[in-house]
Design a protein around this motif. Sequence first.
Motif, PDB file in Angstrom:
ATOM      1  N   LEU A  38      30.925   4.615  75.281  1.00 21.72           N
ATOM      2  CA  LEU A  38      31.090   5.027  76.685  1.00 21.72           C
ATOM      3  C   LEU A  38      32.544   5.287  77.023  1.00 21.72           C
ATOM      4  N   ASN A  39      33.410   4.593  76.351  1.00 17.24           N
ATOM      5  CA  ASN A  39      34.852   4.844  76.420  1.00 17.24           C
ATOM      6  C   ASN A  39      35.451   4.209  75.165  1.00 17.24           C
ATOM      7  N   THR A  41      36.283   1.287  74.413  1.00 19.89           N
ATOM      8  CA  THR A  41      35.930  -0.087  74.072  1.00 19.89           C
ATOM      9  C   THR A  41      34.473  -0.456  74.309  1.00 19.89           C
ATOM     10  N   HIS A  42      33.767   0.306  75.089  1.00 22.72           N
ATOM     11  CA  HIS A  42      32.412  -0.081  75.462  1.00 22.72           C
ATOM     12  C   HIS A  42      31.379   0.889  74.891  1.00 22.72           C
ATOM     13  N   ILE A  55      25.374  -2.961  78.297  1.00 25.05           N
ATOM     14  CA  ILE A  55      26.613  -2.414  77.748  1.00 25.05           C
ATOM     15  C   ILE A  55      27.311  -3.488  76.933  1.00 25.05           C
ATOM     16  N   ASP A  83      39.633   7.161  76.064  1.00 23.95           N
ATOM     17  CA  ASP A  83      39.636   6.936  77.508  1.00 23.95           C
ATOM     18  C   ASP A  83      39.988   8.208  78.257  1.00 23.95           C
TER      19      ASP A  83
HETATM   20  C1  NAG Z   1      34.556   1.290  79.784  1.00 29.39           C
HETATM   21  O1  NAG Z   1      33.225   1.384  80.221  1.00 29.39           O
HETATM   22  C2  NAG Z   1      32.728   0.147  80.723  1.00 29.39           C
HETATM   23  C3  NAG Z   1      31.262   0.366  81.039  1.00 29.39           C
HETATM   24  O2  NAG Z   1      31.046   1.494  81.824  1.00 29.39           O
HETATM   25  C4  NAG Z   1      33.523  -0.293  81.950  1.00 29.39           C
HETATM   26  O3  NAG Z   1      33.043  -1.527  82.443  1.00 29.39           O
HETATM   27  C5  NAG Z   1      34.982  -0.441  81.522  1.00 29.39           C
HETATM   28  O4  NAG Z   1      35.783  -0.770  82.639  1.00 29.39           O
HETATM   29  C6  NAG Z   1      35.477   0.858  80.903  1.00 29.39           C
HETATM   30  N1  NAG Z   1      36.823   0.646  80.406  1.00 29.39           N
HETATM   31  C7  NAG Z   1      37.820   1.481  80.701  1.00 29.39           C
HETATM   32  C8  NAG Z   1      39.144   1.171  80.113  1.00 29.39           C
HETATM   33  O5  NAG Z   1      37.660   2.457  81.406  1.00 29.39           O
END
Ligand code: NAG
Length: 154
Positions: A38-39, A41-42, A55, A83
């Motif tokens: 999703l980005n 790290t996630h 997630i 990101d």
């Molecule tokens: C990455 O995605 C997760 C889930 O949507 C979110 O909680 C998290 O803040 C995101 N991290 C960044 C660095 O955008």
Amino acid sequence: MQQSQILRNLCFFVAFSSMAVVVLGLCNNCQENGVACLNETHYRFCSPNVAPNQIARCSDGQVCTSLGIICIEKGAYDPACSDSAADGSCPTCDGSSMFVCTSRTTFQMCDGSTLTSQVTKCKDNKICSIKSGKYCVDLCEAGVSVECDREAPL
Ligand SMILES: *[C@@H]1O[C@H](CO)[C@@H](O)[C@H](O)[C@H]1NC(C)=O
């Protein structure tokens, strides 16, 4: 084939396949390893047998990749969904840099915190990398990541 030639071919291959990845964008896309990043790290699971809307997160210092082990030490492999790709953002003129990348292959000068209008292009097969100190580099150059993941400047 000489080794340098093999390396060069490999470099082109990597550059083009990463370009393809960049073009397709691998955010929220189910990959062969069974997850969608999703980005950086996630990620979420793509298996229909896992409850939806869950997630998961890589450990500290790791990024989500297309590799079988999913998370790997940042810097060892490109994140599948960076990101900047996730939020479509690019560096802005914040007074700290003379130039910023305004697409994958262009950069523009900053006048303090204002972006000037003249667009400078990288040579073919090079990507913008202001951090490298060379404006544009081969994507396969060590430590390079895409600073502005956009097809063209806004
Ligand atoms: C990455 O995605 C997760 C889930 O949507 C979110 O909680 C998290 O803040 C995101 N991290 C960044 C660095 O955008």
